[in-house]
Design a protein around this motif. Sequence first.
Motif, PDB file in Angstrom:
ATOM      1  N   CYS A 199       0.939  -1.161  -0.032  1.00 42.88           N
ATOM      2  CA  CYS A 199      -0.020  -0.057   0.164  1.00 42.88           C
ATOM      3  C   CYS A 199       0.887   1.282  -0.069  1.00 42.88           C
ATOM      4  O   CYS A 199       1.931   1.466   0.859  1.00 42.88           O
ATOM      5  CB  CYS A 199      -0.882   0.195   1.243  1.00 42.88           C
ATOM      6  SG  CYS A 199      -2.012   1.612   1.653  1.00 42.88           S
ATOM      7  N   PRO A 210      -4.805  -2.346 -12.590  1.00 43.79           N
ATOM      8  CA  PRO A 210      -5.026  -2.336 -11.266  1.00 43.79           C
ATOM      9  C   PRO A 210      -4.601  -3.754 -10.579  1.00 43.79           C
ATOM     10  O   PRO A 210      -4.686  -4.762 -11.209  1.00 43.79           O
ATOM     11  CB  PRO A 210      -6.672  -2.173 -11.148  1.00 43.79           C
ATOM     12  CG  PRO A 210      -6.887  -1.566 -12.267  1.00 43.79           C
ATOM     13  CD  PRO A 210      -6.000  -2.029 -13.235  1.00 43.79           C
ATOM     14  N   HIS A 228      -4.025   6.925 -10.911  1.00 41.76           N
ATOM     15  CA  HIS A 228      -4.843   6.407  -9.965  1.00 41.76           C
ATOM     16  C   HIS A 228      -4.180   5.803  -8.682  1.00 41.76           C
ATOM     17  O   HIS A 228      -3.185   5.136  -8.774  1.00 41.76           O
ATOM     18  CB  HIS A 228      -5.665   5.127 -10.753  1.00 41.76           C
ATOM     19  CG  HIS A 228      -6.573   4.050  -9.654  1.00 41.76           C
ATOM     20  ND1 HIS A 228      -5.965   3.108  -9.333  1.00 41.76           N
ATOM     21  CD2 HIS A 228      -7.547   4.538  -9.129  1.00 41.76           C
ATOM     22  CE1 HIS A 228      -7.016   2.404  -8.477  1.00 41.76           C
ATOM     23  NE2 HIS A 228      -7.820   3.391  -8.365  1.00 41.76           N
ATOM     24  N   ASP A 230      -4.908   3.958  -4.873  1.00 43.94           N
ATOM     25  CA  ASP A 230      -5.618   3.237  -3.837  1.00 43.94           C
ATOM     26  C   ASP A 230      -4.692   3.272  -2.662  1.00 43.94           C
ATOM     27  O   ASP A 230      -3.813   2.689  -2.380  1.00 43.94           O
ATOM     28  CB  ASP A 230      -5.897   1.750  -4.346  1.00 43.94           C
ATOM     29  CG  ASP A 230      -6.756   1.040  -3.407  1.00 43.94           C
ATOM     30  OD1 ASP A 230      -7.355   1.629  -2.208  1.00 43.94           O
ATOM     31  OD2 ASP A 230      -7.314  -0.169  -3.658  1.00 43.94           O
ATOM     32  N   TYR A 231      -5.330   3.997  -1.445  1.00 44.68           N
ATOM     33  CA  TYR A 231      -4.461   4.463  -0.328  1.00 44.68           C
ATOM     34  C   TYR A 231      -5.212   4.434   0.863  1.00 44.68           C
ATOM     35  O   TYR A 231      -6.541   4.987   1.074  1.00 44.68           O
ATOM     36  CB  TYR A 231      -3.582   5.572  -0.582  1.00 44.68           C
ATOM     37  CG  TYR A 231      -3.212   6.236   0.617  1.00 44.68           C
ATOM     38  CD1 TYR A 231      -2.093   5.585   1.087  1.00 44.68           C
ATOM     39  CD2 TYR A 231      -3.303   7.318   1.303  1.00 44.68           C
ATOM     40  CE1 TYR A 231      -1.028   6.132   2.111  1.00 44.68           C
ATOM     41  CE2 TYR A 231      -2.626   7.823   2.349  1.00 44.68           C
ATOM     42  CZ  TYR A 231      -1.697   7.106   2.741  1.00 44.68           C
ATOM     43  OH  TYR A 231      -0.885   7.697   3.853  1.00 44.68           O
ATOM     44  N   ASP A 242      -9.476   3.626   3.760  1.00 49.98           N
ATOM     45  CA  ASP A 242      -9.172   2.914   2.364  1.00 49.98           C
ATOM     46  C   ASP A 242     -10.011   3.845   1.405  1.00 49.98           C
ATOM     47  O   ASP A 242     -11.098   3.772   1.302  1.00 49.98           O
ATOM     48  CB  ASP A 242      -9.888   1.630   2.423  1.00 49.98           C
ATOM     49  CG  ASP A 242      -9.586   0.783   1.279  1.00 49.98           C
ATOM     50  OD1 ASP A 242      -8.856   1.305   0.336  1.00 49.98           O
ATOM     51  OD2 ASP A 242     -10.097  -0.343   1.216  1.00 49.98           O
ATOM     52  N   GLN A 244      -9.599   5.549  -2.891  1.00 51.87           N
ATOM     53  CA  GLN A 244      -9.325   5.469  -4.191  1.00 51.87           C
ATOM     54  C   GLN A 244      -9.606   6.873  -4.783  1.00 51.87           C
ATOM     55  O   GLN A 244     -10.751   7.622  -4.552  1.00 51.87           O
ATOM     56  CB  GLN A 244      -9.659   4.494  -5.129  1.00 51.87           C
ATOM     57  CG  GLN A 244      -9.265   2.988  -4.695  1.00 51.87           C
ATOM     58  CD  GLN A 244      -9.797   2.186  -5.639  1.00 51.87           C
ATOM     59  OE1 GLN A 244     -10.024   2.138  -7.030  1.00 51.87           O
ATOM     60  NE2 GLN A 244     -10.452   0.942  -5.096  1.00 51.87           N
ATOM     61  N   THR A 246      -8.606   9.522  -8.278  1.00 51.85           N
ATOM     62  CA  THR A 246      -8.295   9.407  -9.897  1.00 51.85           C
ATOM     63  C   THR A 246      -8.004  10.937 -10.302  1.00 51.85           C
ATOM     64  O   THR A 246      -8.848  11.828  -9.740  1.00 51.85           O
ATOM     65  CB  THR A 246      -9.328   8.902 -10.820  1.00 51.85           C
ATOM     66  OG1 THR A 246      -9.822   7.635 -10.539  1.00 51.85           O
ATOM     67  CG2 THR A 246      -8.872   9.220 -12.126  1.00 51.85           C
ATOM     68  N   GLU A 346     -16.505   0.963  -3.864  1.00 55.01           N
ATOM     69  CA  GLU A 346     -15.730   1.078  -4.935  1.00 55.01           C
ATOM     70  C   GLU A 346     -15.718   0.463  -6.185  1.00 55.01           C
ATOM     71  O   GLU A 346     -16.275  -0.891  -6.153  1.00 55.01           O
ATOM     72  CB  GLU A 346     -14.206   0.655  -4.347  1.00 55.01           C
ATOM     73  CG  GLU A 346     -14.359  -0.913  -3.823  1.00 55.01           C
ATOM     74  CD  GLU A 346     -13.080  -1.242  -2.969  1.00 55.01           C
ATOM     75  OE1 GLU A 346     -11.925  -1.546  -3.847  1.00 55.01           O
ATOM     76  OE2 GLU A 346     -13.048  -1.797  -1.840  1.00 55.01           O
ATOM     77  N   GLU A 360     -13.179   5.229  -4.791  1.00 56.33           N
ATOM     78  CA  GLU A 360     -13.635   4.614  -3.621  1.00 56.33           C
ATOM     79  C   GLU A 360     -13.771   5.723  -2.486  1.00 56.33           C
ATOM     80  O   GLU A 360     -12.949   6.347  -2.110  1.00 56.33           O
ATOM     81  CB  GLU A 360     -12.430   3.522  -3.320  1.00 56.33           C
ATOM     82  CG  GLU A 360     -12.750   2.855  -1.913  1.00 56.33           C
ATOM     83  CD  GLU A 360     -11.768   1.577  -1.643  1.00 56.33           C
ATOM     84  OE1 GLU A 360     -11.958   0.595  -0.866  1.00 56.33           O
ATOM     85  OE2 GLU A 360     -10.468   1.815  -2.016  1.00 56.33           O
TER      86      GLU A 360
END
Length: 388
Positions: A199, A210, A228, A230-231, A242, A244, A246, A346, A360
């Motif tokens: 992560c 992805p 993109h 996801d963090y 959690d 996401q 863009t 998500e 997300e």
Amino acid sequence: MWHNEKRLQAQALLAPGELWVIAARESKERPEPALKLLADVNVTWDSLFLLTRSDAVAIVGRFDADAVPDGWRMRPYDADLTGVLQEELGKLQPRRVLVNFSETDPLCDGLTVGLYRRLQGWFAPHDLHSAEAPLGQLRSVKTPAEQGAIREAVDVAEAHLEAMRRAIQPGWTAADVVKFMHERCAEVGGEPSWGWNSCPNVHIGPDARPSHALSLGTAPLGPGMLLHIDYGVRLPHGYCSDIQRTYYLPREGEEIPAQVQRAFDACWGAIDEGAKALRPGAAGWQVDAAARAKLVSLGYPEYQHALGHGLGRATHDGGTLLGPRWPRYGQTVEGQVRGGEVYTLELGTFVDGYGFVGLEEDVMVRGDGLEWLSKRQNEVKLLPITAS
């Protein structure tokens, strides 16, 4: 602390005559999923935490006893726990014994085969039944203290993402983004929600795909590319976020490309449909179906995962899953949504020539609707233009 709230919550979930047994040993190396919630302690010797509606008993090795928090009636032992256990069973007179095993929910499956066999001997002639139902609900329905901790983790993650947006430069690779986010985690004494080695997930440009890997590809960010990410961050109190997001780096004088905007709008339309369906009493699969049908109706392919999952001490926090009725998800999608649960919403899709659009959000279920814990990304976020 939250573990006192969770212990009382767990006791209220039990029926008269039910005894819930949380068994653990060497729990630092082999964690028991329920133990951190209920006692926040690591044990070394064979240990049994016994819960009924009216009693909470900790049978632990003498040297572990001082670490057990208040709220548990302590029964330390030296040579053998079986004598103490039989005394307690004589007092408690259980009609049904629950232990932590599950075929479908990994966070309700806290026993090794060896420890399960020991429990069979210790508790004979009682049959052992799965505690999946109360444990799943205990993990998924958040107490006020847990809700506050998750909100804090969401706020911190969003601040980190905004800092990244302002700092990023054309030419950064996924590895550069990862390094920046890891530095932000360290500054707050936290860690990435699903580990330093996985992560955040960062995808830059049209050739990235992805993945749960830390980062894929070495393509530098350039004009005309999507970024993109996801963090999430787990703070020292143990609760995580959690999210996401863009981003798009436009060419000089360029508006957001029409195909990128269409894909973004379709993803948001699908998430909105899922959000409308996410109400107490809905089955997990029904929430996913609403979002999935909307995305497909707009001409985009189905996403190959669940719409959302529980969020709390773990990124995937057990309980009901907002997913399709696929064999890999088992019974987790049949559960009903409850007030006080925290979920992610998500999904995403590829845009040829640009990259991946993925969104997300983190939400909490209320009796009268949703509370959006994250600030909804209602538009494609543009990255600063510093190069043509």
